[in-house]
Enzyme design. Structure first.
Site, PDB file in Angstrom:
ATOM      1  CE  LYS A  22    -117.359 -30.131  -7.894  1.00 48.28           C
ATOM      2  NZ  LYS A  22    -118.345 -30.213  -9.017  1.00 48.28           N
TER       3      LYS A  22
ATOM      4  N   GLY B 204    -126.920 -16.692 -19.946  1.00 45.32           N
ATOM      5  CA  GLY B 204    -125.775 -17.443 -20.060  1.00 45.32           C
ATOM      6  C   GLY B 204    -126.168 -18.572 -21.064  1.00 45.32           C
ATOM      7  CB  VAL B 205    -126.039 -18.471 -24.735  1.00 47.00           C
ATOM      8  CG1 VAL B 205    -127.712 -18.373 -24.339  1.00 47.00           C
ATOM      9  CG2 VAL B 205    -125.527 -17.326 -25.109  1.00 47.00           C
ATOM     10  N   GLY B 206    -123.582 -20.482 -22.656  1.00 46.70           N
ATOM     11  CA  GLY B 206    -122.412 -21.215 -22.820  1.00 46.70           C
ATOM     12  C   GLY B 206    -122.426 -22.694 -23.345  1.00 46.70           C
TER      13      GLY B 206
ATOM     14  CB  VAL C  98    -125.620 -26.007 -19.875  1.00 48.61           C
ATOM     15  CG1 VAL C  98    -126.860 -26.605 -19.533  1.00 48.61           C
ATOM     16  CG2 VAL C  98    -124.568 -27.030 -19.295  1.00 48.61           C
TER      17      VAL C  98
HETATM   18  P1  NAD Z   1    -120.015 -22.241 -19.462  1.00 43.44           P
HETATM   19  O1  NAD Z   1    -118.969 -21.621 -18.919  1.00 43.44           O
HETATM   20  O2  NAD Z   1    -119.878 -22.923 -20.632  1.00 43.44           O
HETATM   21  O3  NAD Z   1    -121.269 -21.176 -19.892  1.00 43.44           O
HETATM   22  C1  NAD Z   1    -121.711 -20.011 -18.716  1.00 43.44           C
HETATM   23  C2  NAD Z   1    -121.895 -18.926 -19.928  1.00 43.44           C
HETATM   24  O4  NAD Z   1    -122.250 -17.988 -18.761  1.00 43.44           O
HETATM   25  C3  NAD Z   1    -120.772 -18.474 -20.324  1.00 43.44           C
HETATM   26  O5  NAD Z   1    -121.088 -18.151 -22.053  1.00 43.44           O
HETATM   27  C4  NAD Z   1    -120.550 -17.053 -19.753  1.00 43.44           C
HETATM   28  O6  NAD Z   1    -119.769 -16.155 -20.552  1.00 43.44           O
HETATM   29  C5  NAD Z   1    -121.657 -16.766 -19.297  1.00 43.44           C
HETATM   30  N1  NAD Z   1    -121.712 -15.792 -18.242  1.00 43.44           N
HETATM   31  C6  NAD Z   1    -120.926 -15.605 -17.057  1.00 43.44           C
HETATM   32  N2  NAD Z   1    -121.335 -14.653 -16.372  1.00 43.44           N
HETATM   33  C7  NAD Z   1    -122.489 -14.204 -16.783  1.00 43.44           C
HETATM   34  C8  NAD Z   1    -123.337 -13.157 -16.364  1.00 43.44           C
HETATM   35  N3  NAD Z   1    -123.193 -12.494 -15.190  1.00 43.44           N
HETATM   36  N4  NAD Z   1    -124.332 -12.826 -17.170  1.00 43.44           N
HETATM   37  C9  NAD Z   1    -124.697 -13.744 -18.360  1.00 43.44           C
HETATM   38  N5  NAD Z   1    -124.037 -14.561 -18.794  1.00 43.44           N
HETATM   39  C10 NAD Z   1    -122.950 -14.961 -18.158  1.00 43.44           C
HETATM   40  O7  NAD Z   1    -120.753 -23.263 -18.269  1.00 43.44           O
HETATM   41  P2  NAD Z   1    -121.791 -24.401 -18.721  1.00 43.44           P
HETATM   42  O8  NAD Z   1    -120.848 -25.751 -18.646  1.00 43.44           O
HETATM   43  O9  NAD Z   1    -122.652 -23.851 -19.806  1.00 43.44           O
HETATM   44  O10 NAD Z   1    -122.437 -24.242 -17.211  1.00 43.44           O
HETATM   45  C11 NAD Z   1    -123.332 -23.296 -17.076  1.00 43.44           C
HETATM   46  C12 NAD Z   1    -124.134 -23.409 -15.606  1.00 43.44           C
HETATM   47  O11 NAD Z   1    -124.539 -24.884 -15.382  1.00 43.44           O
HETATM   48  C13 NAD Z   1    -122.689 -23.337 -14.364  1.00 43.44           C
HETATM   49  O12 NAD Z   1    -123.223 -22.694 -13.383  1.00 43.44           O
HETATM   50  C14 NAD Z   1    -122.441 -24.687 -14.336  1.00 43.44           C
HETATM   51  O13 NAD Z   1    -121.758 -25.054 -12.922  1.00 43.44           O
HETATM   52  C15 NAD Z   1    -123.730 -25.456 -14.344  1.00 43.44           C
HETATM   53  N6  NAD Z   1    -123.776 -27.057 -14.788  1.00 43.44           N
HETATM   54  C16 NAD Z   1    -123.192 -27.228 -15.761  1.00 43.44           C
HETATM   55  C17 NAD Z   1    -123.185 -28.668 -16.230  1.00 43.44           C
HETATM   56  C18 NAD Z   1    -122.501 -29.297 -17.395  1.00 43.44           C
HETATM   57  O14 NAD Z   1    -122.592 -30.295 -18.059  1.00 43.44           O
HETATM   58  N7  NAD Z   1    -121.559 -28.242 -18.153  1.00 43.44           N
HETATM   59  C19 NAD Z   1    -123.680 -29.524 -15.297  1.00 43.44           C
HETATM   60  C20 NAD Z   1    -124.184 -29.109 -14.321  1.00 43.44           C
HETATM   61  C21 NAD Z   1    -124.229 -27.904 -13.780  1.00 43.44           C
END
Ligand code: NAD
Length: 367
Positions: free
Chosen positions: A92, A192-194, A196
């Site tokens: 990393k 968290g509905v980002g 993923v």
């Molecule tokens: P993202 O930033 O697109 O989504 C995260 C979402 O969580 C956002 O909508 C944000 O507003 C919301 N959020 C933040 N704090 C919050 C809280 N306290 N309560 C409720 N919602 C909250 O990120 P992502 O890419 O969807 O990743 C989500 C998680 O999965 C992260 O922890 C990331 O490290 C992990 N992850 C992602 C991937 C990937 O392919 N993107 C791969 C492995 C792990």
């Protein structure tokens, strides 16, 4: 989004003490006066192959905080790759500073040259505050980069594959608890509905689960509610609702002393990294409460699987999806091992990952 990590945390603050307690091979400090670049590249383990892991840019409050982050994240990548059956190691990188102000072509290309100087021992990809455009600049100075935009022959956004793996891990855990992996009618709370979480909700709704969602972004929440019909709950309320499955997809460390007592689910399966504040203590507390925990670094490995498929060349998304399907069976094996040995599932997963590394290390000893 700096994650809070589990216990084998770095405790003494001698750098060699930290490196040896977590088992790293190499840590490189990169500094470039003209561009203001300050970065740390941590190579944790290369027994299975070159160390692959994203670069994160963050305004760390101290150098120590950055070191702690990169050491723990790179160790996690080793386990994630090993458990997923990939022939890569764990690494990393972190860049210290404000991503909105400091990134420039020169800054990123200078960073690319540092990566190049490692001769392929470290391969980078996107992480927090880094995007495919940044990867393009880095790729002008080194071939040891993956996660490029589709238009550049890359694999593009990995989050749909991550969501698919998380969904399969959730189904495996459901099978263990309910005897069937069907999620029809299951009450599932997605925190968290980002990127993923959004894709995961889509799959769950399609399977006729009863989905509850929360997010700190009102806009995102409204958008996902509108497209999926999922029920919106409060940010803190999510821990108390009547649910079968809790899916943390936002932050790390949400499973802790304060939340475990409140959770009324039988399964935890989500995409967030480092969900257990303390791997050992909170893993055991979940066992005591009869909650099945699908190990985070296993079920969220779809993103890594996707960039690995790109790294191998001739990227095809269906190949990444196919490889992500292994997550279901691996998750079952780990949950069985956890039950048989009466150890937390996260520990069972780490043991399995360590075993693969040890076994492959022996294979490589013969010429
Ligand atoms: P993202 O930033 O697109 O989504 C995260 C979402 O969580 C956002 O909508 C944000 O507003 C919301 N959020 C933040 N704090 C919050 C809280 N306290 N309560 C409720 N919602 C909250 O990120 P992502 O890419 O969807 O990743 C989500 C998680 O999965 C992260 O922890 C990331 O490290 C992990 N992850 C992602 C991937 C990937 O392919 N993107 C791969 C492995 C792990």
């Amino acid at each position: 989004m700096v994650e809070i990590y589990p216990t084998q945390a770095v405790q003494n603050h001698s750098i060699f003490g930290d490196i040896s307690s977590l088992g790293h091979e190499q840590v490189v400090f990169c500094q470039d006066e003209p561009t203001g670049l300050k970065a740390i590249i941590a190579i944790h383990n290369t027994v299975l192959g070159p160390a692959l892991g994203g670069t994160r840019m963050w305004q760390y409050t101290s150098d120590q905080e950055a070191i702690t982050d990169v050491l723990r994240l790179s160790r996690g990548m080793t386990f994630k790759a090993a458990i997923s059956g990939l022939n890569i190691g764990g690494g990393k990188a972190v860049i210290i500073g404000d991503a909105r102000k400091m990134k420039s072509e020169a800054f990123l290309r200078r960073f690319g040259r540092f990566i190049e100087s490692l001769g392929g021992r470290y391969i980078t990809a996107e992480d927090v505050n880094m995007n495919t455009r940044d990867m393009e600049y880095i790729s002008m100075e080194t071939d040891h980069v993956t996660g490029l935009h589709e238009s550049k022959g890359g694999g593009g956004d990995p989050s749909p594959v991550t969501a698919y793996g998380t969904y399969l891990g959730m189904k495996a855990a459901a099978k263990k608890v309910y005897g069937t992996d069907s999620l029809v009618g299951k009450k599932i709370a997605v925190q968290g509905v980002g990127q993923v979480g959004g894709h995961l909700v889509e799959r769950l709704v399609k399977e006729n689960a009863r989905v509850f969602i929360t997010d700190i972004s009102e806009e995102r929440l409204a958008q996902i509610h509108k497209t999926s019909g999922a029920i919106v709950v409060g940010q803190d309320e999510i821990y108390d609702i009547d649910m079968d499955i809790y899916a943390p997809c936002a932050l790390g460390a949400t499973i802790n002393d304060n939340t475990i007592g409140r959770l009324r689910c039988q399964v935890i399966a989500g995409a967030a990294n480092n969900q257990l504040l303390d791997e050992h203590k909170h893993g055991q507390m979940l066992i005591d409460k009869g909650i099945i925990y699908a190990p985070d670094f296993l079920i969220n490995a779809g993103g890594l699987i996707n960039v690995y498929a790109e790294y191998l060349g001739g990227y095809k998304r269906e190949v990444a999806y196919q490889q992500a399907e292994n997550i279901y069976h691996t998750c079952m094996d780990i949950l069985d091992k956890s039950a048989a040995e009466n150890i937390p599932s996260q520990q069972a997963a780490i043991k399995l990952a360590e075993k693969r590394i040890a076994d492959m290390g022996k294979v490589k000893m013969s010429y």
